[in-house]
Enzyme design. Structure first.
Site, PDB file in Angstrom:
ATOM      1  N   LYS A  49       0.817  -1.192   0.000  1.00  0.00           N
ATOM      2  CA  LYS A  49       0.000   0.000   0.000  1.00  0.00           C
ATOM      3  C   LYS A  49       0.863   1.259   0.000  1.00  0.00           C
ATOM      4  CE  LYS A  49      -2.630  -2.457   3.463  1.00  0.00           C
ATOM      5  NZ  LYS A  49      -2.930  -2.461   4.892  1.00  0.00           N
ATOM      6  N   GLY A  50       2.123   1.096   0.356  1.00  0.00           N
ATOM      7  CA  GLY A  50       3.001   2.240   0.613  1.00  0.00           C
ATOM      8  C   GLY A  50       3.117   3.243  -0.518  1.00  0.00           C
ATOM      9  N   GLU A 105       7.322   2.449  -6.560  1.00  0.00           N
ATOM     10  CA  GLU A 105       7.537   2.013  -5.179  1.00  0.00           C
ATOM     11  C   GLU A 105       7.789   3.199  -4.255  1.00  0.00           C
ATOM     12  OE1 GLU A 105       7.189   0.153  -2.884  1.00  0.00           O
ATOM     13  OE2 GLU A 105       7.980  -1.863  -3.107  1.00  0.00           O
ATOM     14  N   ASP A 106       7.455   3.013  -2.990  1.00  0.00           N
ATOM     15  CA  ASP A 106       7.731   4.053  -2.000  1.00  0.00           C
ATOM     16  C   ASP A 106       9.196   4.045  -1.592  1.00  0.00           C
ATOM     17  OD1 ASP A 106       7.383   1.557  -0.846  1.00  0.00           O
ATOM     18  OD2 ASP A 106       6.173   2.257   0.838  1.00  0.00           O
ATOM     19  N   ASP A 109      14.577  -0.982  -0.311  1.00  0.00           N
ATOM     20  CA  ASP A 109      15.348  -1.286   0.890  1.00  0.00           C
ATOM     21  C   ASP A 109      16.302  -2.443   0.565  1.00  0.00           C
ATOM     22  OD1 ASP A 109      15.796  -0.920   3.714  1.00  0.00           O
ATOM     23  OD2 ASP A 109      14.534  -2.654   4.117  1.00  0.00           O
ATOM     24  N   LYS A 137      17.380   3.300  -0.061  1.00  0.00           N
ATOM     25  CA  LYS A 137      18.349   3.058   1.025  1.00  0.00           C
ATOM     26  C   LYS A 137      19.415   2.114   0.482  1.00  0.00           C
ATOM     27  CE  LYS A 137      15.304   3.017   5.135  1.00  0.00           C
ATOM     28  NZ  LYS A 137      14.682   2.073   6.106  1.00  0.00           N
ATOM     29  N   PHE A 158      14.599   4.279   9.828  1.00  0.00           N
ATOM     30  CA  PHE A 158      13.227   3.902   9.539  1.00  0.00           C
ATOM     31  C   PHE A 158      12.365   5.162   9.455  1.00  0.00           C
ATOM     32  CE2 PHE A 158       9.011   2.173  10.116  1.00  0.00           C
ATOM     33  CZ  PHE A 158       9.067   1.063   9.289  1.00  0.00           C
ATOM     34  N   VAL A 159      11.748   5.363   8.309  1.00  0.00           N
ATOM     35  CA  VAL A 159      10.968   6.584   8.099  1.00  0.00           C
ATOM     36  C   VAL A 159       9.491   6.265   7.861  1.00  0.00           C
ATOM     37  CG1 VAL A 159      12.895   7.983   7.258  1.00  0.00           C
ATOM     38  CG2 VAL A 159      11.613   6.566   5.647  1.00  0.00           C
ATOM     39  N   ASP A 165       4.530   3.409   6.325  1.00  0.00           N
ATOM     40  CA  ASP A 165       3.877   3.127   7.613  1.00  0.00           C
ATOM     41  C   ASP A 165       4.828   2.575   8.662  1.00  0.00           C
ATOM     42  OD1 ASP A 165       4.085   0.533   6.183  1.00  0.00           O
ATOM     43  OD2 ASP A 165       3.030  -0.220   7.945  1.00  0.00           O
ATOM     44  N   ARG A 171       0.712   6.663   7.478  1.00  0.00           N
ATOM     45  CA  ARG A 171       0.731   6.797   6.012  1.00  0.00           C
ATOM     46  C   ARG A 171       0.152   8.145   5.578  1.00  0.00           C
ATOM     47  NH1 ARG A 171       1.841   1.609   3.937  1.00  0.00           N
ATOM     48  NH2 ARG A 171       0.877  -0.143   5.031  1.00  0.00           N
TER      49      ARG A 171
HETATM   50  P1  IMP Z   1      12.538  -4.766   0.557  1.00  0.00           P
HETATM   51  O1  IMP Z   1      13.190  -3.800  -0.418  1.00  0.00           O
HETATM   52  O2  IMP Z   1      12.074  -6.047  -0.068  1.00  0.00           O
HETATM   53  O3  IMP Z   1      13.432  -4.999   1.751  1.00  0.00           O
HETATM   54  O4  IMP Z   1      11.212  -4.153   1.175  1.00  0.00           O
HETATM   55  C1  IMP Z   1      10.825  -2.859   0.962  1.00  0.00           C
HETATM   56  C2  IMP Z   1       9.571  -2.626   1.752  1.00  0.00           C
HETATM   57  O5  IMP Z   1       9.901  -2.565   3.152  1.00  0.00           O
HETATM   58  C3  IMP Z   1       8.945  -1.297   1.429  1.00  0.00           C
HETATM   59  O6  IMP Z   1       8.020  -1.405   0.382  1.00  0.00           O
HETATM   60  C4  IMP Z   1       8.334  -0.903   2.743  1.00  0.00           C
HETATM   61  O7  IMP Z   1       7.048  -1.479   2.860  1.00  0.00           O
HETATM   62  C5  IMP Z   1       9.212  -1.528   3.794  1.00  0.00           C
HETATM   63  N1  IMP Z   1      10.193  -0.552   4.342  1.00  0.00           N
HETATM   64  C6  IMP Z   1      11.535  -0.578   4.210  1.00  0.00           C
HETATM   65  N2  IMP Z   1      12.112   0.464   4.843  1.00  0.00           N
HETATM   66  C7  IMP Z   1      11.097   1.181   5.384  1.00  0.00           C
HETATM   67  C8  IMP Z   1      11.048   2.403   6.171  1.00  0.00           C
HETATM   68  O8  IMP Z   1      12.055   3.065   6.488  1.00  0.00           O
HETATM   69  N3  IMP Z   1       9.815   2.809   6.553  1.00  0.00           N
HETATM   70  C9  IMP Z   1       8.669   2.133   6.226  1.00  0.00           C
HETATM   71  N4  IMP Z   1       8.671   1.008   5.486  1.00  0.00           N
HETATM   72  C10 IMP Z   1       9.872   0.531   5.078  1.00  0.00           C
HETATM   73 MG    MG Z   2       5.266  -1.372   3.548  1.00  0.00          MG
END
Ligand code: IMP
Ligand code: MG
Length: 186
Positions: A49-50, A105-106, A109, A137, A158-159, A165, A171
């Site tokens: 949902k981000g 994407e938001d 990570d 990141k 963590f933001v 969220d 959100r």
């Molecule tokens: P990854 O890249 O598969 O590790 O996952 C990314 C997802 O982790 C994002 O779509 C977010 O939902 C969540 N996420 C990672 N870092 C943050 C943060 O700093 N704040 C909030 N959600 C985060």
């Molecule tokens: Mg998320």
């Protein structure tokens, strides 16, 4: 979540990016994307949902003919360590063959989720796939994935806010900020 948490902007230790800074960047990304896709049609895919807030703003700065769709995925494994194996909770209904896809994407990570998703979409023979992320990141990356368009590179903090969220809250905050440590430590 502790009952000290108000689930409002008051729970932020500091604002990292203001609504104005975000808006300026989103407009710039929209201009770049519009220029790069000139003469083409775009299918923007938001990962729920981000990225909903970002998608809603970004699409209004895209001037090429565009449609949108949504996917929802959930990671297997613990919440802190993304396994890279994702379950499709909501898929796209239409045929992607020959389409120019832009995954929205938001935050990028570890990249585990997106790396899996990109592969899955690629198997459906689109004309192209690119990725736009508002936040990146890079220090956390484990999967071999890079965004084609990045709004802001940030440190490993963590933001929340602007779609992002903590435990499903925050959100709706217009700014992006770092939460007070005591909100976690409960
Ligand atoms: P990854 O890249 O598969 O590790 O996952 C990314 C997802 O982790 C994002 O779509 C977010 O939902 C969540 N996420 C990672 N870092 C943050 C943060 O700093 N704040 C909030 N959600 C985060
Ligand atoms: Mg998320």
């Amino acid at each position: 979540m502790t009952d000290k948490a108000t689930k409002t902007e008051q729970d932020l230790l500091h604002v990292m990016l203001t609504a104005e800074e975000i808006a300026e960047k989103v407009a710039e990304l929209g201009r770049r994307i519009s220029a790069d896709y000139a003469g083409k049609e775009l299918l923007m895919i938001s990962v729920l949902k981000g990225s909903v807030v970002f998608m809603a703003d970004l699409m209004r700065h895209v001037t090429v003919p565009s449609s949108i769709d949504f996917m929802s995925v959930s990671s297997y494994g613990s919440s802190t360590v993304s396994s890279g194996v994702v379950k499709i909770v909501k898929d796209i209904d239409i045929d992607l063959a020959g389409k120019h896809l832009l995954i929205v994407e938001d935050i990028l990570d570890s990249g585990a989720t997106l790396s899996y998703l990109k592969q899955l979409l690629n198997d459906r023979s689109p004309a192209s796939i690119k990725l736009v992320t508002l936040l990146d990141k890079p220090s956390r990356r484990r999967a071999d994935i890079k965004a084609d368009y990045v709004g802001f590179e940030i440190e490993d903090e963590f933001v929340v806010g602007y779609g992002l969220d903590y435990d499903e809250y925050y959100r709706n905050l217009p700014d992006i900020g770092v939460m007070k440590p005591e909100i976690y430590q409960s």
